[in-house]
Design an enzyme around this catalytic site. Structure first.
Site, PDB file in Angstrom:
ATOM      1  N   CYS A 166      62.175   1.245  17.425  1.00  0.00           N
ATOM      2  CA  CYS A 166      61.043   1.086  16.498  1.00  0.00           C
ATOM      3  C   CYS A 166      61.843   1.086  15.028  1.00  0.00           C
ATOM      4  O   CYS A 166      62.960   1.213  14.781  1.00  0.00           O
ATOM      5  CB  CYS A 166      59.845   2.270  16.517  1.00  0.00           C
ATOM      6  N   CYS A 215      63.140   4.607  13.801  1.00  0.00           N
ATOM      7  CA  CYS A 215      64.470   4.416  14.435  1.00  0.00           C
ATOM      8  C   CYS A 215      65.559   4.119  13.989  1.00  0.00           C
ATOM      9  O   CYS A 215      66.859   4.423  14.045  1.00  0.00           O
ATOM     10  CB  CYS A 215      64.138   4.581  15.935  1.00  0.00           C
ATOM     11  N   ASP A 269      59.371   4.544   0.298  1.00  0.00           N
ATOM     12  CA  ASP A 269      58.631   3.601   0.847  1.00  0.00           C
ATOM     13  C   ASP A 269      58.714   2.301   0.211  1.00  0.00           C
ATOM     14  O   ASP A 269      58.913   2.287  -0.873  1.00  0.00           O
ATOM     15  CB  ASP A 269      56.914   3.669   0.642  1.00  0.00           C
ATOM     16  N   HIS A 272      61.716   9.941  17.904  1.00  0.00           N
ATOM     17  CA  HIS A 272      60.661   9.075  18.089  1.00  0.00           C
ATOM     18  C   HIS A 272      59.536   9.562  18.569  1.00  0.00           C
ATOM     19  O   HIS A 272      59.375  10.103  19.739  1.00  0.00           O
ATOM     20  CB  HIS A 272      61.119   7.697  18.878  1.00  0.00           C
ATOM     21  N   GLY A 321      44.831   2.822   9.815  1.00  0.00           N
ATOM     22  CA  GLY A 321      45.870   1.866   9.243  1.00  0.00           C
ATOM     23  C   GLY A 321      47.200   2.008   9.511  1.00  0.00           C
ATOM     24  O   GLY A 321      48.133   1.694   8.638  1.00  0.00           O
ATOM     25  N   THR A 328      50.620   1.283  10.593  1.00  0.00           N
ATOM     26  CA  THR A 328      51.305   0.077  10.869  1.00  0.00           C
ATOM     27  C   THR A 328      52.784   0.365  11.681  1.00  0.00           C
ATOM     28  O   THR A 328      53.325  -0.546  12.186  1.00  0.00           O
ATOM     29  CB  THR A 328      51.568  -0.703   9.767  1.00  0.00           C
ATOM     30  N   HIS A 342      55.806   5.342  14.702  1.00  0.00           N
ATOM     31  CA  HIS A 342      56.782   6.596  14.496  1.00  0.00           C
ATOM     32  C   HIS A 342      56.185   7.418  13.598  1.00  0.00           C
ATOM     33  O   HIS A 342      56.096   7.285  12.073  1.00  0.00           O
ATOM     34  CB  HIS A 342      58.259   6.135  14.215  1.00  0.00           C
ATOM     35  N   HIS A 374      54.959   9.471  10.773  1.00  0.00           N
ATOM     36  CA  HIS A 374      55.631   9.567   9.346  1.00  0.00           C
ATOM     37  C   HIS A 374      54.312  10.310   8.460  1.00  0.00           C
ATOM     38  O   HIS A 374      53.348  10.242   8.631  1.00  0.00           O
ATOM     39  CB  HIS A 374      56.077   8.257   8.971  1.00  0.00           C
ATOM     40  N   HIS A 429      53.290  10.603   4.574  1.00  0.00           N
ATOM     41  CA  HIS A 429      53.405   9.928   3.160  1.00  0.00           C
ATOM     42  C   HIS A 429      53.302  11.004   2.161  1.00  0.00           C
ATOM     43  O   HIS A 429      52.399  11.736   2.224  1.00  0.00           O
ATOM     44  CB  HIS A 429      52.257   8.779   3.014  1.00  0.00           C
TER      45      HIS A 429
HETATM   46  P1  AMP Z   1      51.387   3.532   7.837  1.00  0.00           P
HETATM   47  O1  AMP Z   1      50.684   2.292   7.564  1.00  0.00           O
HETATM   48  O2  AMP Z   1      50.831   4.900   7.675  1.00  0.00           O
HETATM   49  O3  AMP Z   1      51.945   3.371   9.428  1.00  0.00           O
HETATM   50  O4  AMP Z   1      52.614   3.386   6.996  1.00  0.00           O
HETATM   51  C1  AMP Z   1      53.896   2.946   7.048  1.00  0.00           C
HETATM   52  C2  AMP Z   1      54.611   2.421   5.848  1.00  0.00           C
HETATM   53  O5  AMP Z   1      56.001   2.183   5.996  1.00  0.00           O
HETATM   54  C3  AMP Z   1      53.934   1.412   4.739  1.00  0.00           C
HETATM   55  O6  AMP Z   1      53.553   2.377   3.752  1.00  0.00           O
HETATM   56  C4  AMP Z   1      55.222   0.599   4.562  1.00  0.00           C
HETATM   57  O7  AMP Z   1      55.427   0.272   3.222  1.00  0.00           O
HETATM   58  C5  AMP Z   1      56.394   1.373   4.875  1.00  0.00           C
HETATM   59  N1  AMP Z   1      57.552   0.528   5.305  1.00  0.00           N
HETATM   60  C6  AMP Z   1      57.550  -0.533   6.154  1.00  0.00           C
HETATM   61  N2  AMP Z   1      58.644  -0.901   6.286  1.00  0.00           N
HETATM   62  C7  AMP Z   1      59.596  -0.125   5.546  1.00  0.00           C
HETATM   63  C8  AMP Z   1      60.830   0.037   5.401  1.00  0.00           C
HETATM   64  N3  AMP Z   1      61.716  -0.912   5.675  1.00  0.00           N
HETATM   65  N4  AMP Z   1      61.487   1.048   4.512  1.00  0.00           N
HETATM   66  C9  AMP Z   1      60.504   1.902   3.992  1.00  0.00           C
HETATM   67  N5  AMP Z   1      59.155   1.857   4.307  1.00  0.00           N
HETATM   68  C10 AMP Z   1      58.829   0.888   5.007  1.00  0.00           C
HETATM   69 ZN    ZN Z   2      60.712   5.421  16.391  1.00  0.00          ZN
END
Ligand code: AMP
Ligand code: ZN
Length: 115
Positions: free
Chosen positions: A5, A8, A31, A47, A94, A96, A99, A101, A103
């Site tokens: 992912c 990862c 982010d 993961h 929401g 996306t 993995h 995380h 915020h």
């Molecule tokens: P979520 O919508 O809670 O799954 O949050 C995923 C977050 O990952 C979003 O706020 C994206 O802007 C952030 N994101 C996606 N790709 C990257 C990346 N390469 N580096 C840092 N943040 C990212």
């Molecule tokens: Zn992962």
């Protein structure tokens, strides 16, 4: 083997990120699409796809994840003014990146309820 992912890949430096803190178990980075002046993501390096997969055996990891927040908030200048911690789980929330995380958002007034 399932495809690795996005987060990862960040953990193993396969893609770049603005890393702000790291321990043996956790990684914090900015982010890429910030929703506030400060928008950090804090992840377990291991993961875990969603909060639904978190197990009692992950208690120490989960607690270290949460306990890392105050120090990050202090360093970003948010501790006294205020900040928000969000963990999105699955489609309607929401999520996306699958993995787990956390915020950490701050640096502006944040509306409630969230969208
Ligand atoms: P979520 O919508 O809670 O799954 O949050 C995923 C977050 O990952 C979003 O706020 C994206 O802007 C952030 N994101 C996606 N790709 C990257 C990346 N390469 N580096 C840092 N943040 C990212
Ligand atoms: Zn992962």
């Amino acid at each position: 083997m399932p495809a690795e992912c996005l987060f990862c890949k960040i953990v193993r430096r396969g893609i770049p990120a603005q890393i702000v803190d790291e321990t043996d178990e956790l990684l914090a980075f900015r982010d890429i699409n910030p929703q506030a002046p400060v928008h950090l993501l804090l992840i377990p390096k291991r993961h875990i796809a969603t909060l639904n997969e978190l197990k009692p055996a992950d208690a120490a990891l989960a607690s270290r994840l949460l306990l890392a927040v105050p120090e990050l908030a202090r360093r970003e200048g948010l501790a006294e003014r205020g900040y928000r911690v969000v963990m999105n789980c699955n489609a309607e929330a929401g999520q996306t990146v699958f993995h787990v995380h956390l915020h950490l958002l701050g640096g502006r007034a944040l509306g409630w309820p969230p969208g």
